[in-house]
Write a protein that holds these residues in place. Structure first.
Motif, PDB file in Angstrom:
ATOM      1  N   LEU A 130       4.786  -8.511   0.514  1.00 53.51           N
ATOM      2  CA  LEU A 130       6.361  -8.643   0.768  1.00 53.51           C
ATOM      3  C   LEU A 130       6.666  -8.450   2.303  1.00 53.51           C
ATOM      4  N   SER A 131       6.094  -7.534   2.932  1.00 50.38           N
ATOM      5  CA  SER A 131       6.027  -7.591   4.251  1.00 50.38           C
ATOM      6  C   SER A 131       5.778  -8.696   5.052  1.00 50.38           C
ATOM      7  N   ILE A 132       4.872  -9.298   4.766  1.00 52.64           N
ATOM      8  CA  ILE A 132       4.462 -10.870   5.296  1.00 52.64           C
ATOM      9  C   ILE A 132       5.624 -11.718   5.310  1.00 52.64           C
ATOM     10  N   ILE A 133       6.382 -11.806   4.230  1.00 51.52           N
ATOM     11  CA  ILE A 133       7.639 -12.514   3.979  1.00 51.52           C
ATOM     12  C   ILE A 133       8.581 -11.966   4.998  1.00 51.52           C
ATOM     13  N   SER A 134       8.971 -10.663   4.862  1.00 49.39           N
ATOM     14  CA  SER A 134       9.985  -9.967   5.385  1.00 49.39           C
ATOM     15  C   SER A 134       9.886 -10.279   7.034  1.00 49.39           C
ATOM     16  N   SER A 135       8.753 -10.294   7.522  1.00 46.32           N
ATOM     17  CA  SER A 135       8.508 -10.103   8.938  1.00 46.32           C
ATOM     18  C   SER A 135       8.120 -11.574   9.519  1.00 46.32           C
ATOM     19  N   GLY A 136       7.727 -12.451   8.733  1.00 42.97           N
ATOM     20  CA  GLY A 136       7.474 -13.806   9.144  1.00 42.97           C
ATOM     21  C   GLY A 136       8.492 -14.810   9.174  1.00 42.97           C
ATOM     22  N   PHE A 137       9.373 -14.812   8.024  1.00 44.47           N
ATOM     23  CA  PHE A 137      10.420 -15.796   8.212  1.00 44.47           C
ATOM     24  C   PHE A 137      11.358 -15.689   9.046  1.00 44.47           C
ATOM     25  N   ASP A 138      11.961 -16.747   9.547  1.00 43.37           N
ATOM     26  CA  ASP A 138      13.361 -16.709  10.054  1.00 43.37           C
ATOM     27  C   ASP A 138      14.411 -16.053   9.533  1.00 43.37           C
ATOM     28  N   PRO A 139      15.293 -14.931  10.107  1.00 44.92           N
ATOM     29  CA  PRO A 139      16.234 -14.317   9.498  1.00 44.92           C
ATOM     30  C   PRO A 139      17.110 -14.858   8.579  1.00 44.92           C
ATOM     31  N   GLU A 140      17.527 -16.288   8.950  1.00 41.41           N
ATOM     32  CA  GLU A 140      18.318 -17.005   8.360  1.00 41.41           C
ATOM     33  C   GLU A 140      17.431 -17.551   6.983  1.00 41.41           C
ATOM     34  N   ASP A 141      16.291 -17.617   6.958  1.00 43.35           N
ATOM     35  CA  ASP A 141      15.680 -18.040   5.647  1.00 43.35           C
ATOM     36  C   ASP A 141      15.041 -16.904   4.773  1.00 43.35           C
ATOM     37  N   ARG A 142      15.252 -15.532   5.230  1.00 39.58           N
ATOM     38  CA  ARG A 142      14.435 -14.337   4.719  1.00 39.58           C
ATOM     39  C   ARG A 142      14.806 -14.284   3.247  1.00 39.58           C
ATOM     40  N   SER A 143      16.124 -14.288   3.245  1.00 41.84           N
ATOM     41  CA  SER A 143      16.591 -13.895   1.401  1.00 41.84           C
ATOM     42  C   SER A 143      15.841 -14.984   0.487  1.00 41.84           C
ATOM     43  N   ARG A 144      16.050 -16.127   1.179  1.00 42.72           N
ATOM     44  CA  ARG A 144      15.756 -17.427   0.173  1.00 42.72           C
ATOM     45  C   ARG A 144      14.144 -17.053  -0.046  1.00 42.72           C
ATOM     46  N   ALA A 145      13.523 -16.857   0.854  1.00 40.91           N
ATOM     47  CA  ALA A 145      11.956 -16.615   0.821  1.00 40.91           C
ATOM     48  C   ALA A 145      11.773 -15.552  -0.113  1.00 40.91           C
ATOM     49  N   ILE A 146      12.573 -14.443  -0.036  1.00 43.38           N
ATOM     50  CA  ILE A 146      12.077 -13.146  -0.833  1.00 43.38           C
ATOM     51  C   ILE A 146      12.576 -13.588  -2.307  1.00 43.38           C
ATOM     52  N   GLY A 147      13.515 -14.299  -2.426  1.00 44.32           N
ATOM     53  CA  GLY A 147      13.987 -14.704  -3.769  1.00 44.32           C
ATOM     54  C   GLY A 147      13.028 -15.583  -4.606  1.00 44.32           C
ATOM     55  N   ALA A 148      12.555 -16.451  -3.631  1.00 44.23           N
ATOM     56  CA  ALA A 148      11.344 -17.350  -4.329  1.00 44.23           C
ATOM     57  C   ALA A 148      10.020 -16.597  -4.489  1.00 44.23           C
ATOM     58  N   TRP A 149       9.698 -15.742  -3.786  1.00 43.12           N
ATOM     59  CA  TRP A 149       8.777 -14.617  -4.130  1.00 43.12           C
ATOM     60  C   TRP A 149       8.772 -13.868  -5.314  1.00 43.12           C
ATOM     61  N   SER A 150      10.095 -13.591  -5.340  1.00 38.89           N
ATOM     62  CA  SER A 150      10.538 -12.562  -6.676  1.00 38.89           C
ATOM     63  C   SER A 150      10.476 -13.254  -7.725  1.00 38.89           C
ATOM     64  N   GLY A 151      10.988 -14.470  -7.780  1.00 39.04           N
ATOM     65  CA  GLY A 151      11.029 -15.310  -9.176  1.00 39.04           C
ATOM     66  C   GLY A 151       9.693 -15.813  -9.453  1.00 39.04           C
ATOM     67  N   LEU A 152       8.804 -16.163  -8.686  1.00 37.01           N
ATOM     68  CA  LEU A 152       7.647 -16.801  -9.072  1.00 37.01           C
ATOM     69  C   LEU A 152       6.832 -15.682  -9.416  1.00 37.01           C
ATOM     70  N   ALA A 153       6.879 -14.366  -8.655  1.00 34.38           N
ATOM     71  CA  ALA A 153       5.721 -13.281  -9.063  1.00 34.38           C
ATOM     72  C   ALA A 153       6.217 -12.858 -10.318  1.00 34.38           C
ATOM     73  N   ALA A 154       7.636 -12.784 -10.627  1.00 33.28           N
ATOM     74  CA  ALA A 154       8.120 -12.447 -12.051  1.00 33.28           C
ATOM     75  C   ALA A 154       7.547 -13.189 -13.102  1.00 33.28           C
ATOM     76  N   VAL A 155       7.430 -14.417 -12.892  1.00 30.44           N
ATOM     77  CA  VAL A 155       6.822 -15.593 -13.745  1.00 30.44           C
ATOM     78  C   VAL A 155       5.173 -15.089 -14.076  1.00 30.44           C
ATOM     79  N   ALA A 156       4.564 -14.726 -13.162  1.00 28.39           N
ATOM     80  CA  ALA A 156       3.091 -14.396 -13.037  1.00 28.39           C
ATOM     81  C   ALA A 156       3.227 -12.933 -14.110  1.00 28.39           C
ATOM     82  N   GLY A 157       4.264 -12.088 -13.599  1.00 28.70           N
ATOM     83  CA  GLY A 157       4.219 -10.959 -14.643  1.00 28.70           C
ATOM     84  C   GLY A 157       4.495 -11.116 -15.919  1.00 28.70           C
ATOM     85  N   ALA A 158       5.210 -12.142 -16.189  1.00 30.10           N
ATOM     86  CA  ALA A 158       5.604 -12.316 -17.541  1.00 30.10           C
ATOM     87  C   ALA A 158       4.681 -13.128 -18.278  1.00 30.10           C
TER      88      ALA A 158
END
Length: 485
Positions: A130-158
């Protein structure tokens, strides 16, 4: 966590590099989330193959959780100090090695030790991904990137219970660990090629003393609880664990760079949110551990059928967590964090009634639905409640503490609740379940409801956050960078 430095420009969402970074983070965290769900459905097969008792099965889960929960905050600090990509890749390498050892385990003790090594590697992987995403993405895009990470990781867990159940039935439980090898190797290769290195100029020295004390303390306490009834040794080890934890608290209070800043707990709401998390996640972990055993051992489900039976629970987390989180932004976290645990407690009471001869639609499905709705209602507002209790600059460590609390709760729930119901010892799995399954689920329901009472008494305010799908059942608060105000 936000004071990152890198020679590379900020990554933009939707670019080729942005997609590769998200894929690497999803694969890396996904192997950890996958192991958190897939191992449960394999426990009866492992027991039959290695001759493990209920006590041995508890250790297979808690050996992993001891190291993961104890070292999670240290792993996040290591990434900030030494480089998030470097720590991420190191964690992947360690996870692959430990997974291979798990798959080759000749006996119960060997498997437990290998699972503990998996937890060490996971403690590096989860915060770094998660730190790779929150520190590497532009602040304007950070929440979208975290949302994509969360959703795709949730599919993996499911997918974990389904894939794990199929592998157990079609081949062997050992393949659920070997599956991590290609996934982690792909994540490491992508990270080395596409993920820029970031670190924190202001990161302090690692709190190795604190990590050692809390690891020893939780391991010794877990030993005392799981091995209860095996003479005075278990009592001595348990007391030694309590002493180690007391020394940890003292060390954190006097440290200039503590792993766990005790000042966070001066906030009544922060304390309340973490107590509620502790109660709900402890009850959930014990319940799922026992339920999957009940379905396979007592009701004759296959591993695949047992994994499939929990799909509605995961489906609610996937489809409703963001929506309920957004609703909680308007109503405040107090009501959903009170109502949710009460709904979950009702589901646990329904679980307690499941026995031989019961059918899925009439007995199991209603309990899964009610419990899933309750957990989704509870977990979705956690981020806004936790972050609403601290200064913005401490949001990262606050979310880390809450996630560590959730995993520590799972460790103790699996150790304490079965023991309190008389399940454990060296007896066979079937005999242990027949003896105390219903009582254990009723205890879980009581603990879960207590989490709702704590929320009603102590949780009040929130902070605006970008609500996203939660990546796994045992992932509580999101990173502070999802704040929008």
């Amino acid at each position: 966590m936000m004071a990152a430095v890198t020679d590379a420009p900020a990554i933009r969402y939707g670019t080729a590099q942005g997609r590769w970074v998200i894929v690497a983070a999803v694969l890396g965290s996904g192997v950890v989330f996958l192991d958190g769900t897939v191992v449960n459905v394999a426990l009866p097969a492992i027991s039959a193959d290695l001759g493990a008792s209920v006590r041995g099965l508890q250790w297979m889960l808690d050996g992993y959780l001891v190291t993961l929960s104890s070292l999670l905050l240290l792993g996040g600090s290591a990434g900030d100090r030494y480089g998030r990509r470097r720590v991420f890749v190191a964690g992947l390498g360690g996870f692959v090695a430990a997974s291979v050892l798990c798959g080759l385990a000749p006996g119960v003790g060997f498997l437990i030790a290998a699972r503990a090594l998996q937890g060490v590697a996971g403690a590096l992987l989860v915060p770094a991904s998660l730190s790779i995403i929150s520190s590497g993405f532009d602040p304007e895009d950070r929440s979208r990137a975290i949302g994509a990470w969360s959703g795709l990781a949730a599919v993996a867990g499911a997918a974990g219970p389904l894939l794990g159940g199929w592998l157990v039935d079609a081949a062997s439980w050992r393949f659920i660990f070997f599956l991590n090898v290609p996934l982690a190797a792909a994540a490491a290769a992508i990270a080395v090629r596409h993920v820029p290195e970031t670190s924190d100029d202001e990161a302090g020295p690692l709190d190795v003393t604190g990590a050692a004390l809390v690891s020893a303390g939780t391991a010794l306490v877990a030993y005392g609880l799981i091995e209860d009834g095996r003479g005075t040794g278990s009592v001595v080890f348990g007391l030694a664990g309590v002493v180690a934890i007391a020394l940890f608290v003292a060390a954190e209070g006097s440290s200039d760079h503590p792993m766990l800043p005790l000042s966070l707990f001066r906030s009544r709401q922060f304390t309340g949110a973490n107590l509620a998390t502790f109660a709900v996640y402890g009850a959930m972990s014990a319940a799922i551990f026992l339920l999957v055993l009940r379905l396979q051992v007592s009701l004759g489900y296959s591993a695949l059928a047992a994994g499939t039976s929990l799909l509605p629970f995961t489906g609610f987390m996937l489809t409703l967590s963001a929506r309920i989180g957004a609703l909680a932004q308007r109503t405040g976290p107090r009501i959903p964090m009170t109502v949710g645990p009460l709904l979950s407690a009702g589901g646990l009471l329904l679980f307690s009634r499941i026995g031989p001869g019961d059918h899925y639609v009439g007995a199991v499905l209603p309990a899964v639905v009610l419990f899933g709705l309750g957990m989704t209602t509870t977990v979705a507002p956690l981020t806004s409640a936790v972050l609403g209790a601290v200064d913005r600059r401490r949001a990262g460590v606050a979310s880390g503490v809450n996630n560590a609390a959730a995993r520590l709760a799972g460790l103790l729930g699996i150790a304490v609740i079965p023991a309190a119901a008389g399940i454990g010892g060296s007896a066979g799995v079937a005999g242990g379940l027949d003896h105390g399954y219903s009582a254990a689920l009723r205890i879980s329901a009581l603990v879960c409801a207590a989490g709702g009472a704590v929320s009603w008494l102590l949780v009040r305010t929130a902070t605006p956050v970008e609500t996203v799908t939660h990546p796994s059942l045992d992932h509580a608060c999101h990173d502070g960078s999802v704040q929008i105000a």
